[in-house]
Enzyme design. Structure first.
Site, PDB file in Angstrom:
ATOM      1  N   GLU A 176      72.748 -26.083  26.211  1.00 21.29           N
ATOM      2  CA  GLU A 176      72.735 -25.293  25.058  1.00 21.29           C
ATOM      3  C   GLU A 176      71.326 -24.898  24.922  1.00 21.29           C
ATOM      4  OE1 GLU A 176      74.510 -27.601  21.796  1.00 21.29           O
ATOM      5  OE2 GLU A 176      72.521 -28.334  21.323  1.00 21.29           O
ATOM      6  N   ASP A 203      80.983 -31.854  14.492  1.00 22.47           N
ATOM      7  CA  ASP A 203      79.421 -31.905  14.647  1.00 22.47           C
ATOM      8  C   ASP A 203      78.725 -32.037  13.436  1.00 22.47           C
ATOM      9  OD1 ASP A 203      77.395 -30.998  16.148  1.00 22.47           O
ATOM     10  OD2 ASP A 203      77.828 -29.144  16.473  1.00 22.47           O
TER      11      ASP A 203
END
Length: 664
Positions: free
Chosen positions: A470, A415
């Site tokens: 998200e 990430d």
């Protein structure tokens, strides 16, 4: 793989002066697309569909550091045209085999380069190829895509408050779509590809790229206010510093005046113009995958796609347990138990398992006993994937892969890359290669859109680069996810799979939705969440909600957990960008169907003739009669598929429809 070369045509022009204009053409196999390449002091192309010009380029060229150029006053040597018809295998994809039929025009020039045009029935692509024997620097690439009218476009602007182009190069490649005329585009804002332009009579052109290797990714912007989209690229980083999110990023502090350091023989990325006459064809296009480099892995038998019990979205949400839920061994054992009960292949340990602000994957928080979790998972037939911040993974790349592979970890979710300059693109290939060496899966997050790396390294099982669920943790009605859900499959998903992370069991209407971190909810109905497991392509697919909520909704959980994540075939039955979509996917002898609508309640008449002969029954999840007000309302039933293969379905506002079809 079978391959048949149907035609070879050679035109030779020896050292033709650049000022003597030449026009060379090539058609798609069905002859509906034609590209005319005009070679003079510069090289330009014109693309026509059914004899209607739909796209014209500016000068396409590359300016090199040695003062040479590819494409400006270049001396044309010869043109070769071939037609290819072949089937290519696809690993962990929406179909297991792809028909790869195209016509290809190769233009050779005296200045040590080739320019290749490839025409499929569904679009055009071109790329530069170096043929020299020396390495070189690329200072600049010229690419501009001009449209004959001021059409409207679906534009994914970079999401940032930065106003300079340099500031915009640092972004997460997540945003919704602005819908505006080309001339009304924000002249100071970059957009990332894919980007779709809406022509007349239902035609659309999607601009994208494929086989991006050791080169910066392509942005698109409109600095002049006309109908021309210009390519833009981040230059090579000169200096970086550790920083950003939890000290896990490389922040570029200065840049070189060039784009890339290139090797002799470099094949530069494909620039793609997909052309369709129906929206459903956009949502089922394989050009990016077909144009990517073939798999470098001889053995892919160890790569296991599947589903993941995920804790971050639901904020480690457990109740009725005798421990404080969070980043600790007890919590993850509970998630492993949940995964085992529901035949879910993986549990992910997201951010928090490694000591914060250390940027080290070898410092595990004391609350986590990783060896114990791995061993416990093995007793339950559940494997573990670890989240990793980019800087921590990059700094110890081989050590990290070797160490955690030996421990029994099966992959990494990497990430916060948030760049696509050459240096960062190179990292993606290094990470994929090292992970494959140690038989590790990779799920890239906080990164640019896929451009075919998942074909070249099939262990790259998924990508984010999507405005996923998200977002619902911290936004309310200002974020229209329902409309995005029926827009993204026609645009972003052209590039490849998406780690959207669906599966919410708390569902809300437009009026009732709000952002809550501890107990997040989705926009739209329960059946919408089920259908997204079919509509969205995702070989590594998250179940985002908590074990508690899935246990309360076991009927829905059973349906989700049984849905495959890779497929033998995919068909998009219908759809309109921003309105609705219906997708069917086949695994073995079983079909799954998913449909989504926008905020408009909708009835769709489906043609299920793809089933062929035989008696079929279906397990159906459909929006309940009160789903417009109570988004969790749904109805499950079992029905026989009519002999005429005609079926009508109804969806509520923000609704969905999910169906499993199998023979009696």
């Amino acid at each position: 793989m079978k391959q048949k070369i149907l035609r070879l045509f050679l035109l030779t022009f020896l050292s033709i002066p650049a000022t003597a204009q030449k026009r060379v053409s090539v058609n798609s196999p069905d002859r509906r697309l034609q590209v005319d390449v005009i070679i003079a002091d510069s090289i330009r192309f014109q693309l026509a569909h059914d004899s209607e010009r739909i796209l014209s380029s500016g000068a396409i060229a590359m300016k090199l550091g040695n003062g040479k150029t590819f494409g400006i006053k270049s001396q044309f040597k010869q043109a070769k045209t071939i037609t290819v018809k072949q089937d290519i295998p696809a690993h962990f994809y929406k179909r297991n085999s792809i028909s790869d039929d195209y016509s290809e025009l190769t233009l050779e020039f005296k200045e040590d380069f080739k320019l290749i045009f490839r025409l499929y029935n569904e679009g055009m692509a071109y790329r530069f190829v170096s043929t020299g024997e020396k390495d070189f620097i690329v200072n600049e690439e010229l690419a501009a895509f001009g449209f004959p009218k001021d059409y409207k476009a679906y534009i994914p602007y970079v999401k940032t408050k930065e106003t300079t182009l340099e500031g915009q190069y640092f972004n997460s490649f997540e945003n919704t779509y602005a819908y505006s005329h080309l001339s009304k585009m924000n002249s100071g804002k970059l957009a990332f590809s894919p980007l779709v332009v809406e022509l007349e009579s239902g035609k659309k052109v999607c601009l994208a790229e494929a086989d991006l290797q050791s080169y910066p990714g392509m942005y698109l912007f409109n600095p002049t206010g006309g109908t021309i989209l210009e390519a833009n690229f981040a230059t090579y980083p000169k200096s970086t510093t550790q920083g950003g999110h939890n000290q896990l990023q490389h922040i570029v502090t200065s840049r070189q005046p060039y784009l890339a350091k290139s090797k002799a023989g470099t094949k530069f990325p494909w620039r793609i113009a997909i052309v369709t006459t129906s929206d459903k064809a956009l949502a089922d296009n394989d050009m990016v995958y077909k144009l990517a480099e073939s798999s470098r892995l001889k053995d892919v038998s160890w790569i296991k796609p599947g589903k993941v019990a995920w804790e971050w979205w639901n904020n480690w949400g457990l109740s009725k347990v005798d421990f404080v839920s969070g980043v600790n061994t007890e919590t993850y054992k509970a998630y492993i138990d949940f995964a085992a009960k529901n035949r879910i292949e993986y549990v992910i340990l997201d951010e928090g398992w490694a000591v914060n602000l250390k940027a080290s994957l070898f410092e595990v928080v004391p609350e986590i006993n990783l060896k114990e979790l791995i061993a416990y998972g093995k007793t339950k037939n559940v494997d573990i994937i670890l989240w990793a911040g980019y800087y921590a993974f990059e700094r110890d790349l081989e050590k990290v892969c070797k160490h955690y592979s030996q421990l029994g970890i099966k992959g990494f979710k990497i990430d916060f890359m948030d760049r696509d300059d050459q240096d960062m693109v190179d990292f993606h290939y290094r990470a994929a290669e090292k992970a494959a060496k140690y038989k590790l899966l990779v799920d890239f997050h906080g990164t640019y859109k896929p451009t075919g790396l998942n074909r070249t390294f099939p262990n790259v099982i998924n990508y984010e680069a999507v405005n996923g669920l998200e977002q619902m943790k911290w936004t309310g009605s200002e974020m229209d996810m329902v409309t995005y859900d029926v827009t993204m499959p026609f645009i972003r998903m052209i590039a490849g799979p998406v780690d959207y992370t669906q599966g919410a069991m708390r569902n809300a209407t437009k009026r009732s939705h709000r952002g809550i971190n501890d107990e997040p909810m989705s926009q739209g109905t329960r059946c919408r969440q089920l259908a997204e497991y079919v509509v969205f392509e995702s070989p590594l697919n998250m179940l985002c909600d908590s074990p508690d909520n899935y246990a309360k909704e076991q009927e829905c959980t059973d349906f989700i957990s049984a849905i495959p994540t890779v497929w033998d075939n995919t068909i998009v039955l219908n759809g309109e960008i921003g309105q609705y979509i219906t997708t069917v996917r086949k695994k073995g002898s079983t079909w799954y169907l998913g449909a989504l609508t926008n905020w408009e309640a909708r009835k769709l008449d489906l043609d299920l003739s793809f089933l062929g002969s035989g008696d079929y029954v279906a397990e159906i999840f459909q929006d309940g009669i009160n789903a417009n007000r109570i988004a969790t309302d749904y109805k499950k039933e079992r029905v026989a598929i009519p002999a005429d293969r005609k079926l009508s379905i109804n969806m509520a506002q923000g609704g969905g429809f999910a169906m499993k079809i199998f023979k009696k």
